[in-house]
Enzyme design. Sequence first.
Site, mmCIF file in Angstrom:
data_model
loop_
_atom_site.group_PDB
_atom_site.id
_atom_site.type_symbol
_atom_site.label_atom_id
_atom_site.label_comp_id
_atom_site.label_asym_id
_atom_site.label_seq_id
_atom_site.Cartn_x
_atom_site.Cartn_y
_atom_site.Cartn_z
ATOM 1 N N CYS A 50 -37.304 48.379 76.594
ATOM 2 C CA CYS A 50 -38.413 49.248 76.967
ATOM 3 C C CYS A 50 -38.884 50.254 76.062
ATOM 4 O O CYS A 50 -39.906 50.495 76.001
ATOM 5 C CB CYS A 50 -38.453 49.868 78.272
ATOM 6 S SG CYS A 50 -37.176 51.127 78.292
ATOM 7 N N HIS A 99 -25.805 50.577 62.886
ATOM 8 C CA HIS A 99 -26.985 50.849 63.816
ATOM 9 C C HIS A 99 -26.698 50.076 64.829
ATOM 10 O O HIS A 99 -27.056 50.780 66.083
ATOM 11 C CB HIS A 99 -28.262 50.148 63.259
ATOM 12 C CG HIS A 99 -29.464 50.273 64.039
ATOM 13 N ND1 HIS A 99 -29.995 51.569 64.506
ATOM 14 C CD2 HIS A 99 -30.239 49.565 64.577
ATOM 15 C CE1 HIS A 99 -31.251 51.439 65.195
ATOM 16 N NE2 HIS A 99 -31.279 50.163 65.457
#
Length: 582
Positions: A50, A99
């Site tokens: 989301c 990351h």
Amino acid sequence: MSLLVVGLSHRSAPVSVLERASLNADAQVKLLQDAVAAEPATEAALLATCNRIELYADVDKFHAGVAELSTLLAQHSGVGLEELTPYLYVHYEDRAVHHLFSVACGLDSMVVGEGQILGQIKDSLARAQDLHSAGRLLNDLFQQALRVGKRAHSETGIDRAGQSLVTFGLEQLAQGGDIQEWARGKKALVIGAGSMSSLAAATLARAGVAEVVVANRTFDRAERLAQILMEGDDTDVAARAVPMESVPAELTRADVAVSCTGATGLVLTAEAVAAAAEGRTAVLWAEADGEEPDRTPGTDGQRGNLPATSLGNEDGCPLDLASVQNTAGFSVLGEAAVAGMAAADLEQHAAWVDNGTAGGAQRTAGARPGTIDPLDPAPDADAIAALAATVATVGRIPERRRPEPVEEAPRPQPVLFLLDLAMPRDIDAAVHRLAGVRLVDIESLAEASAGAPMAADVDQVRRIVSDEVAAFGAALRAAHITPTVVALRTMAADVVAGEIARLDGRLPGLDDKHRAEITQTVRRVVDKLLHAPTVRVKQLAAEPGGAGYADALRTLFDLDPETVAAVSRAEDSTTEKNRGPA
């Protein structure tokens, strides 16, 4: 290693851009298929949640890879490349590993430390495996990311630093109060039956709501979720499933609604929410006054049936007070509203106020005591008349001070709480303006989490991520040279076998015992000669920049590149067969 990630998230892009760039399930599949079909990429995986869209790929050329992945994201999201590019970030090799590991630990989440991202990474890997777009590199990377995330949650207190997006959203609905106290006895409507909606339903059930109603386009999934809630050992909640067509009716019964679907359009419009909340605010006003509630539909939180308006919209006013009202810091009630007016205009306005005093009193009969009704110009009639008397000498009235803030009627307490966790949004943002309704969506969650304090455990998680990145990089670089080492040892074994065959030709009468001893001796000599160089080259290759040692080994021993490639293919095939579920 040529790992590349190109993406955007709540940290790099506004929610409006993330909403437009979101991908439905079909678009995600097509994007992965196109990514591996593109020339620079040999593997691809997509992490779409989301609040982030990230495309991971194994590429042979950095600049070409960035250009291709950026173009694919723009094409499949429908956002133009020129508009999307300023919000994209790029990570390469070790930075890309760092990351993903940080994401898996919840360090890059909107709510720091939330653990739901682990399930989303697992789903991303499973999708890439099903589409055969993930090869050895991305399989190893994503599986290791899952292990790192689990390690961070088990070895540190990162869970104390954050919570799931659902819990954080409910906390915002409760405005910082205790969630269980806020939720106790409420009726909840959950729209959607996916992972996020299921988590929301379970969280509400544990918080103590009296009832959970699940609505989903696939009714069977809604029934399954409702049954799970009813059978849960840690909850005592009534649960039932309804079709999506029943959402408007159920919304009129619900106290709180959570929506998270994959719909591309709005699930709840502002009009539908307003209809559900109609009359509730008026009931609260009446109960607070000890009166019988006015349940007349269409009041929208106002007393009687008066529309919410301002003096600038009053019929018959000779001046355009709306433009004055827009001046920052000034009100139409007071001398600042008429600062700079011509004398004739001011006199005309004063006459209109005097003539409208009686009517104004009638129009505002339903106003709450102690408040200033914006429809009643009577409080300012004397002030404006006095100013008009002064105008004759000064011509225009200069602005001298900012007025005191005008007292506003308090906003009614919410009677309907809405949590929108979908991207793109399920609930119309215009709902924020409805009286008696409190909406928390991804955008407001991002604002609320921006200043959230980070726990001390975050530093420990960062150290874990750094250590794991170094270990993964070393293992990957060491694995890169392994086929070369295997090819070298295979060549050495072939040399030994050839020499033993020549020995058999020269000494045909050699008995088996002596022949085995000679063979073993030659092999030990070869192994001892190769042991130190191969161990050392693996150590050197594991260090940053050590990839060149494999090339040096192939050159020194004149190894056939095709032989090395064949070893790599064989290892990949064996790894694929032995790989368990993600």
